[in-house]
Design a protein around this motif. Structure first.
Motif, short mmCIF file in Angstrom:
data_model
loop_
_atom_site.label_atom_id
_atom_site.label_comp_id
_atom_site.label_asym_id
_atom_site.label_seq_id
_atom_site.Cartn_x
_atom_site.Cartn_y
_atom_site.Cartn_z
N ARG A 26 6.38 -82.85 -14.96
CA ARG A 26 7.12 -82.02 -14.03
C ARG A 26 8.61 -82.32 -14.18
NH1 ARG A 26 7.61 -83.50 -8.31
NH2 ARG A 26 8.66 -81.75 -7.34
N ARG A 27 9.42 -81.31 -14.23
CA ARG A 27 10.88 -81.42 -14.36
C ARG A 27 11.31 -82.12 -15.65
NH1 ARG A 27 12.07 -83.88 -8.54
NH2 ARG A 27 10.47 -85.22 -9.29
N ALA A 28 10.54 -82.02 -16.71
CA ALA A 28 10.88 -82.68 -17.97
C ALA A 28 12.21 -82.17 -18.52
CB ALA A 28 9.77 -82.48 -19.00
N LYS A 85 16.16 -92.73 -14.16
CA LYS A 85 15.05 -92.02 -14.80
C LYS A 85 13.72 -92.53 -14.26
CE LYS A 85 12.82 -90.89 -19.11
NZ LYS A 85 12.71 -91.18 -20.53
N ALA A 86 13.58 -93.84 -14.10
CA ALA A 86 12.34 -94.40 -13.57
C ALA A 86 12.08 -93.89 -12.16
CB ALA A 86 12.40 -95.92 -13.59
N ARG A 87 13.09 -93.83 -11.35
CA ARG A 87 12.94 -93.34 -9.98
C ARG A 87 12.64 -91.84 -9.97
NH1 ARG A 87 15.65 -90.55 -6.49
NH2 ARG A 87 15.46 -90.92 -4.27
N ARG A 90 9.16 -90.87 -11.35
CA ARG A 90 8.09 -91.45 -10.54
C ARG A 90 7.61 -90.44 -9.48
NH1 ARG A 90 10.41 -96.41 -9.10
NH2 ARG A 90 11.40 -95.39 -7.33
N GLY A 91 8.46 -89.46 -9.19
CA GLY A 91 8.07 -88.44 -8.22
C GLY A 91 8.98 -88.40 -7.02
N GLY A 92 9.92 -89.33 -6.95
CA GLY A 92 10.88 -89.31 -5.84
C GLY A 92 11.91 -88.23 -6.05
#
Length: 93
Positions: A26-28, A85-87, A90-92
């Motif tokens: 999602r949102r790539a 990027k990790a945040r 992750r879906g946040g």
């Protein structure tokens, strides 16, 4: 010039791979776009700090610390971009 060419080729290769593979995340597209923008920001800040270090710090920057304008934007920007990027993936947000 060889190093800049290698970095540019590496980025171009990743862009090409991104566009040729179907994206499942999602949102790539947004993540890839912002990664590129953050990389450009680090490059611009590095250029600005290198060419303006003498004006900003003058004689306050000793010769043994002359490498700092070259590496400090990368040392701050790359971990910050990875944390973002990790945040974000992750879906946040």
């Amino acid at each position: 010039m060889i190093i800049f060419g290698a970095i540019g080729s590496h980025g171009g290769w990743h862009d090409l791979r991104y566009h040729l593979r179907p994206q499942t995340q999602r949102r790539a597209w947004l993540v890839r776009h912002l990664e590129s923008m953050l990389g450009a920001a680090v490059a611009a800040l590095t250029a600005f700090s290198v060419f303006n270090a003498n004006r900003l710090f003058g004689a306050a920057l000793p010769a043994d610390l002359a490498f700092l304008p070259w590496v400090l934007p990368t040392l701050i920007g790359v971990p910050a971009a990875r944390a973002w990027k990790a945040r974000y993936t992750r879906g946040g947000a």
